[in-house]
Write an enzyme that holds these catalytic residues in place. Structure first.
Site, short mmCIF file in Angstrom:
data_model
loop_
_atom_site.label_atom_id
_atom_site.label_comp_id
_atom_site.label_asym_id
_atom_site.label_seq_id
_atom_site.Cartn_x
_atom_site.Cartn_y
_atom_site.Cartn_z
N CYS A 276 -19.08 24.45 32.46
CA CYS A 276 -18.99 24.36 31.01
C CYS A 276 -18.02 23.26 30.60
CB CYS A 276 -18.53 25.71 30.45
SG CYS A 276 -18.29 25.67 28.68
N CYS B 223 -15.83 24.13 27.57
CA CYS B 223 -14.70 25.03 27.86
C CYS B 223 -13.58 24.28 28.59
CB CYS B 223 -15.13 26.20 28.75
SG CYS B 223 -16.71 26.91 28.37
N ASP B 224 -13.95 23.45 29.55
CA ASP B 224 -12.96 22.93 30.49
C ASP B 224 -12.71 21.43 30.42
OD1 ASP B 224 -12.84 25.52 31.50
OD2 ASP B 224 -14.46 25.15 32.91
#
Ligand code: NAP
Length: 309
Positions: free
Chosen positions: A131, A134-135
């Site tokens: 992701c 997200c990261d």
């Protein structure tokens, strides 16, 4: 006893929640481990009708939940451990509590597919991720070369997003043409920071000994040449696997685990309905999931009415 238990709070589950709540069925909606579903991990959703400027995935799901709650849906952060569908009412083990339900809507969505490499598993969260939203902004990825694997819309979206952070983004695809929609493919291929590497697969993530990602081993499937590519992060975006393990052996599904609906959203068990990515491997769009959630809610409502007539 519950009229309707909805398993999942992605687009399908929350749309089913809006409809069943408006039908005064007081649905219990269980989030699972990812409230809001996979859409919460995307950045801008540009193709959901009604949002000409696009809408943040997390915001869209938050709004859907609010809309469902406004009409009386009870959204609970909880995971279904097991289900008994061989009798009515159905029984769900929800984090150890037993819940009886007249109907169930399975809207459990799908998770990220893995490459299946041992080194990938060992380095997950140490540079291997599924992701970018997200990261991607983590300091470990800033101004470093990054690798995305895949050739679909997800891989294109991840690669474009990562151009904000990485020094360059290598897009590794096992064929020589992207599967992604034309608009996404054109954006990717026109971006000078994205460097496609065609006909190639990742055979190993380096370096397990250092306990962090330092590169990937690549194999060209046409020339069979192997080489190492330095990178600080590996973003795998090669599709999804349906979250249907709970229902294996009871609910009819295909060899990949996608639930096979019988008619509309009905499954082979009367009173159990399905919606969204856990049964749809063809369209898999936010808006189709929402539509299928609506259909499942209407089917559940009609089924409940038939029990009382
Ligand atoms: P997808 O369309 O199934 O694409 C998966 C990609 O990964 C394919 O290019 C596939 O290669 C490759 N792949 C699969 N298994 C692999 C493996 N073991 N090793 C290497 N490569 C592998 O999945 P997706 O990109 O997640 O998209 C899923 C659905 O969501 C699609 O319908 C897509 O349109 C939609 N979506 C839309 C948007 C958007 O509209 N902005 C964004 C994200 C997703 P092959 O091409 O060779 O099969």
């Amino acid at each position: 006893m519950e009229n309707v238990v909805i398993i999942g709070t992605g687009c399908a589950g929350l749309t089913a929640a809006i409809y069943t709540a408006r039908a005064n069925l007081n649905p219990l909606v269980l989030t699972g481990l990812m409230p809001g579903g996979l859409l919460t991990t995307t950045s801008i959703v540009e193709n959901f009708p009604g949002f000409p400027e696009g809408v943040d995935g997390f915001e869209l799901m938050t709004r859907m939940q609010k809309q469902a709650e406004k009409f009386g849906a009870r959204v609970k952060f909880a995971t279904v451990e097991s289900v008994k569908l061989g009798q009515t009412p159905f029984i769900l083990d929800v984090d150890g509590d037993l819940v009886e339900a007249k109907t169930i809507i399975i809207a459990s969505g799908a998770g990220h597919k893995h490459l299946g490499l041992e080194s990938e598993d060992k380095l997950e969260k140490k540079g291997v991720t599924y992701c970018a939203t997200c990261d991607g902004a983590l300091p470990m990825f800033r101004n470093k070369p990054l690798v995305v694997v895949g050739g679909g819309d997800s891989a294109c979206e991840e690669a474009l997003y990562l151009t904000r952070f990485g020094s360059e983004v290598y897009l590794i695809h096992r064929r020589d043409a992207l599967r992604a929609s034309r608009i996404m493919a054109e954006r990717v291929l026109g971006n000078p920071k994205i460097k496609p590497i065609w006909d190639s697969v990742v055979t190993e993530v380096l370096d397990v000994k250092q306990d962090k990602v330092t590169g990937v081993r690549l194999k060209n499937l046409k020339s069979h040449e192997e080489r190492t590519l330095d990178c600080a992060g590996l973003f795998v975006a090669i599709g999804h696997v349906p979250n249907t393990q709970l229902f294996k052996g009871v609910i009819d599904m295909d060899e990949n685990g996608y639930v096979i609906p019988k008619r509309g959203s009905e499954t082979n068990v009367p009173g159990v309905f399905v919606a969204g990515d856990c049964s749809d491997h063809v369209y898999r769009q936010a808006v189709t999931a929402a539509g299928l959630g609506c259909a499942a809610a209407i089917d559940a409502e009609r089924y409940l009415a038939s029990l009382n007539s």
